[in-house]
Design a protein around this motif. Structure first.
Motif, short mmCIF file in Angstrom:
data_model
loop_
_atom_site.label_atom_id
_atom_site.label_comp_id
_atom_site.label_asym_id
_atom_site.label_seq_id
_atom_site.Cartn_x
_atom_site.Cartn_y
_atom_site.Cartn_z
N ARG A 199 6.40 -9.00 16.51
CA ARG A 199 5.16 -8.73 15.79
C ARG A 199 3.99 -9.53 16.37
N PHE A 226 -1.85 -10.97 3.98
CA PHE A 226 -2.12 -10.68 5.39
C PHE A 226 -3.52 -10.10 5.53
N LEU A 237 0.85 -13.92 10.50
CA LEU A 237 2.17 -13.29 10.50
C LEU A 237 3.20 -14.04 9.66
N ARG A 238 2.80 -15.15 9.10
CA ARG A 238 3.66 -15.85 8.16
C ARG A 238 3.45 -15.33 6.73
N THR A 239 2.56 -14.35 6.61
CA THR A 239 2.28 -13.74 5.32
C THR A 239 2.50 -12.23 5.41
N THR A 240 2.47 -11.57 4.28
CA THR A 240 2.61 -10.11 4.24
C THR A 240 1.68 -9.55 3.17
N GLY A 241 1.56 -8.23 3.17
CA GLY A 241 0.83 -7.54 2.11
C GLY A 241 -0.62 -7.94 2.00
N THR A 278 10.97 -3.42 13.15
CA THR A 278 10.52 -4.52 12.28
C THR A 278 9.70 -3.99 11.12
N ARG A 279 9.01 -2.86 11.34
CA ARG A 279 8.24 -2.27 10.25
C ARG A 279 9.16 -1.62 9.22
N MET A 303 1.22 -3.67 10.00
CA MET A 303 0.33 -4.81 9.77
C MET A 303 -1.09 -4.32 9.50
N SER A 312 12.68 -5.29 8.42
CA SER A 312 12.66 -6.51 9.24
C SER A 312 13.97 -7.29 9.16
#
Length: 324
Positions: free
Chosen positions: A209, A114, A107-111, A191-192, A57, A195
């Motif tokens: 997370r 985030f 945490l509902r997003t990524t990249g 999870t990394r 993250m 996931s």
């Protein structure tokens, strides 16, 4: 010594001991101030490394927890509440609530999403602090009293205060390492790595997370408590995106995903900053290329180089499949 190896135990102790030894030899007590700052940033960077190096993250607003911890400490101290037994739970509670709220959103997003949302939410706190005249606004909050601990140490003595910061930092670094080495740390690593597979194995990916994010924020908040005591000041700048960038630089410099990477990175960053600042006020122009060279040629950072030169055991958490 198993997963909690000798390097994990003794590297922080050595880092703590160098400052007083140098001060005694040279008679320069100011070096204690420099090493206090390095230890504080080591704690903050270790908290970021927990979610970045082991959870994948990338937060660009992690310094918000330094700001929260500093202001929470300053507000209590200026209200004549100086006991560490009150300061610590209050800082932990404030940072846990804020980290929970931020975590539920980001945490509902990524990249890149985030990264940008953590930055945006941190800037909300920054501008709130800047516009709050009650707490000093842009000028910051002057802290009149340092945290006390049943009278066991003199908070205004350079040597006593260094002992307080060093002891506090050691405990927090070891706690962070224990979290990484625990079964929870392996679940976070899973999870990394993958996931979807972690979820198929029965892990609660979002919950794991989120808990890591909250723990990271709480530990970083305690770094803010120490920074507020050291500087006797709380300023919105502690929560700025530039400070968050410094924490990222420290983690990268020390080695992302190395258990002791934050310690190596913080001391390299602070000592290099101190040395360069004695020559020029524009030291970031020199530090920038140094960081680029580290990324290009030392892929595991200063920590990886130290481990290789001194033939130390790997301090990097193994891949999830290796651990099983």
């Amino acid at each position: 010594m198993g997963r909690f190896d000798l390097q994990t135990l003794f590297v922080p102790l050595i880092a703590v001991a160098i400052g007083p030894i140098y001060a005694l030899i040279t008679g320069d007590a100011y070096v204690l101030h420099v090493f206090e700052r390095a230890l504080i940033f080591a704690v903050a960077a270790a908290s970021l490394n927990l979610i970045l190096g082991f959870g994948g993250m990338v937060s660009f607003g992690h310094a918000v927890f330094i700001g929260l911890g500093a202001y929470a400490t300053g507000i209590l101290s200026n209200a004549d509440i100086t006991s560490l037994w009150v300061h610590v739970p209050f800082v932990l509670a404030v940072c846990a609530v804020v980290a929970l709220v931020i975590g539920l959103i980001v945490l509902r997003t990524t990249g890149v999403h985030f990264i940008m949302i953590t930055l945006a939410l941190a800037q909300i706190f920054y501008y709130t602090a800047v516009s709050s005249s009650k707490f000093g606004g842009d000028d910051g909050l002057v802290i009149n009293e340092r945290s006390t601990f049943f009278g066991f140490y003199d908070p205004w003595s350079s040597w006593h205060f260094y002992g307080f910061i060093a002891s506090f930092a050691l405990v927090l670094i070891w706690i962070t390492t224990a979290i990484i080495n625990s079964d929870f740390g392996l679940r976070l690593l899973a999870t990394r790595e993958n996931s979807q597979r972690a979820g198929a194995l029965g892990f609660h990916v979002f919950g794991t997370r989120l808990l890591a994010f909250v723990l990271s924020g709480m530990i970083c908040g305690l770094a803010g408590l120490m920074l507020a005591n050291q500087s006797e000041f709380a300023t919105p700048g502690y929560a700025s995106w530039q400070r968050s960038g410094e924490l990222l630089a420290i983690v990268i410099l020390g080695g992302v995903g190395l258990r002791m990477g934050a310690v190596y990175g913080a001391f390299a960053f602070v000592l290099l900053e101190h040395a360069l600042a004695s020559f020029t006020n524009h030291w970031p122009f020199i530090f920038g290329p140094v960081l680029i060279l580290v990324v290009l040629f030392l892929h595991r950072g200063v920590g990886g180089w130290v481990e290789r030169v001194f033939h130390l055991n790997r301090s990097k958490t193994p891949d999830f499949e290796e651990a099983h």
